[in-house]
Write a protein that holds these residues in place. Structure first.
Motif, PDB file in Angstrom:
ATOM      1  N   ILE A  57       0.458   0.350  -9.307  1.00  0.00           N
ATOM      2  CA  ILE A  57      -0.852   0.108  -8.704  1.00  0.00           C
ATOM      3  C   ILE A  57      -0.765  -1.210  -7.933  1.00  0.00           C
ATOM      4  O   ILE A  57       0.128  -2.034  -8.189  1.00  0.00           O
ATOM      5  N   PRO A  58      -1.682  -1.457  -6.996  1.00  0.00           N
ATOM      6  CA  PRO A  58      -1.719  -2.760  -6.332  1.00  0.00           C
ATOM      7  C   PRO A  58      -1.965  -3.870  -7.347  1.00  0.00           C
ATOM      8  O   PRO A  58      -2.785  -3.727  -8.264  1.00  0.00           O
ATOM      9  N   LEU A  59      -1.263  -4.967  -7.197  1.00  0.00           N
ATOM     10  CA  LEU A  59      -1.371  -6.077  -8.142  1.00  0.00           C
ATOM     11  C   LEU A  59      -2.801  -6.599  -8.233  1.00  0.00           C
ATOM     12  O   LEU A  59      -3.239  -7.032  -9.298  1.00  0.00           O
ATOM     13  N   LEU A 107       5.672  -3.877 -22.905  1.00  0.00           N
ATOM     14  CA  LEU A 107       6.128  -3.038 -21.804  1.00  0.00           C
ATOM     15  C   LEU A 107       7.637  -2.879 -21.886  1.00  0.00           C
ATOM     16  O   LEU A 107       8.341  -3.758 -22.393  1.00  0.00           O
ATOM     17  N   ALA A 108       8.147  -1.754 -21.371  1.00  0.00           N
ATOM     18  CA  ALA A 108       9.591  -1.560 -21.322  1.00  0.00           C
ATOM     19  C   ALA A 108      10.201  -2.281 -20.124  1.00  0.00           C
ATOM     20  O   ALA A 108      11.311  -2.808 -20.195  1.00  0.00           O
ATOM     21  N   HIS A 109       9.489  -2.288 -19.000  1.00  0.00           N
ATOM     22  CA  HIS A 109       9.961  -3.025 -17.820  1.00  0.00           C
ATOM     23  C   HIS A 109       8.767  -3.332 -16.929  1.00  0.00           C
ATOM     24  O   HIS A 109       7.687  -2.720 -17.060  1.00  0.00           O
ATOM     25  N   ALA A 110       8.934  -4.277 -16.052  1.00  0.00           N
ATOM     26  CA  ALA A 110       7.906  -4.610 -15.058  1.00  0.00           C
ATOM     27  C   ALA A 110       8.599  -5.053 -13.784  1.00  0.00           C
ATOM     28  O   ALA A 110       9.677  -5.660 -13.822  1.00  0.00           O
ATOM     29  N   ARG A 111       7.972  -4.750 -12.654  1.00  0.00           N
ATOM     30  CA  ARG A 111       8.570  -5.079 -11.357  1.00  0.00           C
ATOM     31  C   ARG A 111       7.462  -5.378 -10.354  1.00  0.00           C
ATOM     32  O   ARG A 111       6.415  -4.721 -10.357  1.00  0.00           O
ATOM     33  N   LEU A 112       7.678  -6.383  -9.516  1.00  0.00           N
ATOM     34  CA  LEU A 112       6.770  -6.710  -8.421  1.00  0.00           C
ATOM     35  C   LEU A 112       7.483  -6.466  -7.097  1.00  0.00           C
ATOM     36  O   LEU A 112       8.645  -6.830  -6.947  1.00  0.00           O
ATOM     37  N   ARG A 116       4.443  -3.356   2.954  1.00  0.00           N
ATOM     38  CA  ARG A 116       3.484  -3.346   4.063  1.00  0.00           C
ATOM     39  C   ARG A 116       2.324  -4.323   3.829  1.00  0.00           C
ATOM     40  O   ARG A 116       1.162  -4.000   3.983  1.00  0.00           O
ATOM     41  N   GLY A 117       2.698  -5.527   3.416  1.00  0.00           N
ATOM     42  CA  GLY A 117       1.724  -6.589   3.246  1.00  0.00           C
ATOM     43  C   GLY A 117       0.950  -6.569   1.946  1.00  0.00           C
ATOM     44  O   GLY A 117       0.135  -7.462   1.695  1.00  0.00           O
ATOM     45  N   GLN A 118       1.186  -5.592   1.089  1.00  0.00           N
ATOM     46  CA  GLN A 118       0.463  -5.514  -0.184  1.00  0.00           C
ATOM     47  C   GLN A 118       1.444  -5.564  -1.345  1.00  0.00           C
ATOM     48  O   GLN A 118       2.498  -4.931  -1.309  1.00  0.00           O
ATOM     49  N   VAL A 119       1.089  -6.343  -2.385  1.00  0.00           N
ATOM     50  CA  VAL A 119       1.951  -6.492  -3.557  1.00  0.00           C
ATOM     51  C   VAL A 119       1.596  -5.419  -4.580  1.00  0.00           C
ATOM     52  O   VAL A 119       0.415  -5.215  -4.911  1.00  0.00           O
ATOM     53  N   TRP A 120       2.626  -4.751  -5.065  1.00  0.00           N
ATOM     54  CA  TRP A 120       2.457  -3.708  -6.077  1.00  0.00           C
ATOM     55  C   TRP A 120       3.136  -4.129  -7.367  1.00  0.00           C
ATOM     56  O   TRP A 120       4.167  -4.796  -7.353  1.00  0.00           O
ATOM     57  N   VAL A 121       2.538  -3.724  -8.495  1.00  0.00           N
ATOM     58  CA  VAL A 121       3.167  -3.927  -9.791  1.00  0.00           C
ATOM     59  C   VAL A 121       3.576  -2.561 -10.335  1.00  0.00           C
ATOM     60  O   VAL A 121       2.840  -1.579 -10.221  1.00  0.00           O
TER      61      VAL A 121
END
Length: 475
Positions: A57-59, A107-112, A116-121
């Motif tokens: 989802i978006p951060l 959580l098992a893993h997380a990534r940022l 296209r200009g938007q940060v997702w988690v």
């Protein structure tokens, strides 16, 4: 397709499995902000469904008040890293309830990633927990709108557990040492193992119960069970309040980190800033940061050496101010409601009030009395504002190092000699210091004029209005 931050009455609550209510941290502390963010992630994962292995989802839907292109990404990473690396035991608050005991990370893993200009988690869950997390069989229905208003980890954890058993009317009995890491969010250590029950009750239990009972739709009462002369097990009685439920947001509100970011920009360590925020609340923190920024911008009588210590010293008075403002606003809202109700009754013609000559005979004294009353009110508000300003200036001076205070006293002595202040007052400064009752007004004036300007003791209309909102309209 759901709209971001659109309010939907009756939106599905978070279904939190019983095994995740009483999580026991084993490797690191779980903060209230971390727990709130985790709840948002779990809510979003349940919305996306069990068929997915990775969720995105978006951060901005998880946290707000941060700028990913600045140093703020370190703050975000810290919380995500804690969710992955913090080892916890997953267990039900009731012995024997739930499917099994498990141990894993939140959580098992997380990534940022920026796309296209938007940060997702992006995140995932441990395989041994995913099924029960996303499609739980036994769970608590949690209102994230309510959780967002809770301040402490203990308050959040207690609310989540009590929500599960609100229909039963009581939680299960557990040894008080079992409750301590569950509510505090801190792993047990050699130090905590030595702490007595009365310390846990004073520092954690009482505060959590008061917070849940005052903010949520539940009233919670502690029940203690003795074994001989000592408290052994405890449990909580639960009563539901008769009030309308808060509407849920769909998706839920993001966790606000803006105050932590601002504190860091002013030189306060983010972990310490988060502790102050959780301990004292957002309104007190916001007021304290405003005063900190004002002091940091002044080089008189020298640079601020310890922003954290200064901010911490401000918190008690800011908590009192924020509480007074909240109570005044509540009283004002209640007064408006009574006024509206009264106006509805008084719409009938008030014949006696309109008798010929009565208004004219009473108008002048009523107006005179009203002006006198308003003048007394404004005088009282101004006196209270000046009293608070003097207290704050004195706290600013006391926060200086001993060397800086000595230099300031020497400068004040030169100033007093130039103005030909009475010799007895100058002598008191030299023998008893600047805090002597005869010297203190001189020191406050000298320091405040240098750091705040000549109008330091003259409140603006807005400042008077704020004091008025706290004190009320009494003459």
């Amino acid at each position: 397709m759901r709209g971001v931050a659109a309010e939907v009455v009756g939106a599905p609550p978070l279904r939190k499995p019983v095994n995740t209510l009483a999580i026991v941290p084993k490797s690191a502390r779980i903060t209230s902000l971390g727990r709130k963010a985790y709840n948002v992630l779990l809510y979003e994962a349940q919305e996306q469904g069990l068929d997915k292995d990775v969720f995105r989802i978006p951060l901005e839907r998880v946290v707000r008040g941060v700028d990913f292109d600045s140093n703020d990404h370190a703050l975000i990473k810290k919380h995500l890293r804690a969710m992955v690396s913090t080892t916890v035991e997953w267990q039900s608050p009731t012995t024997g309830e739930g499917t099994a005991w498990n141990v894993s990370g939140l959580l098992a893993h997380a990534r940022l990633a920026k796309e296209r200009g938007q940060v997702w988690v992006e995140w995932s869950y441990a395989v041994n927990l995913k099924q029960e997390l996303l499609e739980p069989t036994v769970f608590a229905r949690l209102k994230l709108e309510v959780i967002s208003q809770l301040r402490s980890h203990a308050g959040i954890a207690l609310y989540e557990i009590c929500t599960r058993y609100k229909d039963v009317g009581r939680t299960s009995r557990q040894h008080w040492r079992w409750w301590r890491p569950v509510l505090s969010g801190q792993p047990e250590s050699e130090r905590t193992a030595k702490l007595e029950y009365r310390i846990f009750k004073r520092d954690t239990l009482k505060l959590a119960i008061a917070e849940v009972s005052s903010i949520t739709d539940l009233e919670v009462e502690l029940v203690e069970h003795k074994e001989g002369r000592f408290i052994s097990e405890i449990q909580f009685l639960i009563r539901q309040k008769l009030q309308s439920a808060l509407p849920l947001r769909h998706p839920p509100d993001a966790v606000d980190l803006s105050l932590v970011v601002r504190a860091r920009e002013l030189g306060v360590d983010e972990d310490k800033a988060e502790e102050l925020l959780l301990q004292h609340g957002a309104e007190a923190m916001r007021g304290g940061l405003g005063l900190l920024a004002q002091r940091a911008g002044s080089e008189f009588p020298g640079p601020l050496r310890d922003p954290y210590r200064y901010l911490r010293s401000l918190m008690p008075s800011e908590v009192a101010r924020a509480t007074a403002v909240a109570e005044a606003q509540k009283a004002q809202e209640e007064g408006k409601a009574r006024l509206v109700a009264g106006q509805a009754v008084l719409r009938e013609p008030a014949r006696e009030a309109n008798r010929e000559g009565e208004g004219a005979s009473r108008a002048e004294p009523r107006g005179s009395e009203g002006r006198e009353l308003q003048a007394r009110r404004q005088s009282r508000w101004a006196e209270e504002w000046i009293r608070r300003r003097r207290e704050q200036v004195a706290a600013d001076i006391a926060a200086l190092s001993a060397e800086a205070q000595a230099e300031l006293a020497a400068d004040l002595l030169v100033d007093m000699e130039a103005r030909q202040v009475h010799p007895s007052i100058r002598k008191r400064l030299q023998t008893s210091g600047w805090q002597h009752p005869l010297v203190l007004p001189e020191m406050l004036r000298y320091f405040a004029q240098g750091s705040l300007g000549d109008n330091w003791d003259q409140p603006t209309p807005q400042q008077l209005l704020q004091v008025a909102a706290e004190l009320g309209d009494a003459g």
